[in-house]
Design an enzyme around this catalytic site. Structure first.
Site, PDB file in Angstrom:
ATOM      1  N   HIS A  82       0.741  -1.467   0.125  1.00 44.13           N
ATOM      2  CA  HIS A  82      -0.104  -0.049  -0.195  1.00 44.13           C
ATOM      3  C   HIS A  82       0.846   1.286   0.083  1.00 44.13           C
ATOM      4  O   HIS A  82       1.968   1.400   0.813  1.00 44.13           O
ATOM      5  CB  HIS A  82      -0.866   0.052   1.040  1.00 44.13           C
ATOM      6  N   ASP A 113       0.809   4.282   1.220  1.00 47.07           N
ATOM      7  CA  ASP A 113       1.003   4.860   2.643  1.00 47.07           C
ATOM      8  C   ASP A 113       1.773   4.048   3.389  1.00 47.07           C
ATOM      9  O   ASP A 113       2.226   4.552   4.405  1.00 47.07           O
ATOM     10  CB  ASP A 113      -0.362   5.091   3.380  1.00 47.07           C
ATOM     11  N   HIS A 114       2.397   3.000   2.801  1.00 47.22           N
ATOM     12  CA  HIS A 114       3.545   2.264   3.703  1.00 47.22           C
ATOM     13  C   HIS A 114       4.998   2.320   2.805  1.00 47.22           C
ATOM     14  O   HIS A 114       5.701   1.649   3.081  1.00 47.22           O
ATOM     15  CB  HIS A 114       3.026   0.758   3.855  1.00 47.22           C
ATOM     16  N   HIS A 139      -4.945  -8.584   4.783  1.00 49.93           N
ATOM     17  CA  HIS A 139      -4.993  -7.189   4.313  1.00 49.93           C
ATOM     18  C   HIS A 139      -4.764  -6.859   3.083  1.00 49.93           C
ATOM     19  O   HIS A 139      -5.376  -6.428   2.113  1.00 49.93           O
ATOM     20  CB  HIS A 139      -4.225  -6.399   5.158  1.00 49.93           C
ATOM     21  N   ASP A 154      -0.406  -3.372   8.714  1.00 43.25           N
ATOM     22  CA  ASP A 154      -1.727  -3.274   8.892  1.00 43.25           C
ATOM     23  C   ASP A 154      -2.477  -4.504   9.066  1.00 43.25           C
ATOM     24  O   ASP A 154      -3.818  -4.654   8.868  1.00 43.25           O
ATOM     25  CB  ASP A 154      -2.322  -2.696   7.423  1.00 43.25           C
ATOM     26  N   HIS A 205      -0.927   2.087  12.134  1.00 49.03           N
ATOM     27  CA  HIS A 205      -1.788   3.246  12.269  1.00 49.03           C
ATOM     28  C   HIS A 205      -1.985   3.527  13.725  1.00 49.03           C
ATOM     29  O   HIS A 205      -2.113   2.589  14.232  1.00 49.03           O
ATOM     30  CB  HIS A 205      -3.083   2.926  11.436  1.00 49.03           C
TER      31      HIS A 205
HETATM   32 ZN   LIG Z   1      -2.429  -1.026   4.078  1.00 48.80          ZN
END
Ligand SMILES: [Zn+2]
Length: 239
Positions: free
Chosen positions: A56, A58-59, A111, A130, A168
């Site tokens: 992802h 955002d990672h 995920h 996540d 997160h």
């Molecule tokens: Zn994720």
């Protein structure tokens, strides 16, 4: 081994792992580049490695900038290739090193299909991206409730003082949901209170520990795949 969070974007944590013996520093799941490099530099640390738990953006969004600025090699699962070509691909049974520290790689799909965990047994620390959160678990974007159940049971079997580093700051929302699932769980009620106090002061609620999650995480405590699937569905539509 020193581990510090770098809060970025809305609620992401990039984790910096520093090994003072070797001077090595790893950035785990850098969403962005410059703020992570600056956070390391502010401590006198130079990022020497990047680890990704899943693809992802955002990672992984900071991979390129950090690699270009520091030369740090990027290590991650095959799926990261969707967004960035890592220097090293790892999966279940592989090991990564940070100075004298060694970590085991676990495959924990659900995920995302290729999600990994990075587990430092001697430091009693695991980076779960996540897949698991404090009192919660990740959404099932590319996998099944059965996979998530297996992941959480595997995590639950770690020593209870193992610290768990999640991707997160979802702790307060998860706690508010968890108390509706287990209204009679006194540990959970007490934890919600502690988390509310921490968040009022703007403080980080992580890492959590395996012991705390065993007592208060309804997803980890689910007795069956069906129970976990129902919880996940309910949580997806919880305010
Ligand atoms: Zn994720």
């Amino acid at each position: 081994m020193e581990i510090v969070p770098v809060p970025v974007l809305n609620d992401n944590y990039v984790w910096l792992i520093h090994d003072s013996d070797s001077g090595e520093t790893a950035a785990v799941d850098p969403s962005v580049g410059p703020p992570v490099i600056e956070a390391a530099e502010a401590r006198g640390w130079q990022i020497s490695q990047v680890f990704n738990t899943h693809w992802h953006p955002d990672h992984t969004g900071g991979n390129q900038a950090i690699h270009e600025a520091t030369g740090a090699p990027v290590t991650g699962p095959t799926e990261v290739r969707k967004v960035y070509e890592p220097d090293r691909i790892v999966g279940e049974g592989d090991h990564v090193r940070l100075g004298g520290l060694e970590a085991n790689i676990w495959d924990i799909p659900a995920h995302t299909a290729g999600h990994i965990a990075i587990y430092f047994p001697t430091a009693k620390a695991i980076f779960v991206g996540d897949t698991m959160f404090a009192m919660g678990c990740g959404r099932l974007f590319e996998g099944t409730a059965a996979q998530m159940h297996a992941n959480l049971q595997r995590l639950a079997a770690l020593p209870e003082d193992t610290r768990v580093y999640c991707g997160h700051e979802y702790t307060l929302a998860n706690a508010r949901f968890a108390v509706t699932v287990e209204p009679d769980n006194a540990d959970l009620a007490a934890r919600l209170q502690r988390v509310e106090d921490l968040r009022e002061r703007g403080e980080v609620t992580l890492p959590t520990t395996i012991g705390e999650e065993r007592r208060t995480n309804p997803f980890m405590r689910a007795h069956s795949v069906d129970e976990l699937a129902r919880l996940r569905q309910t949580k997806d539509s919880f305010g």
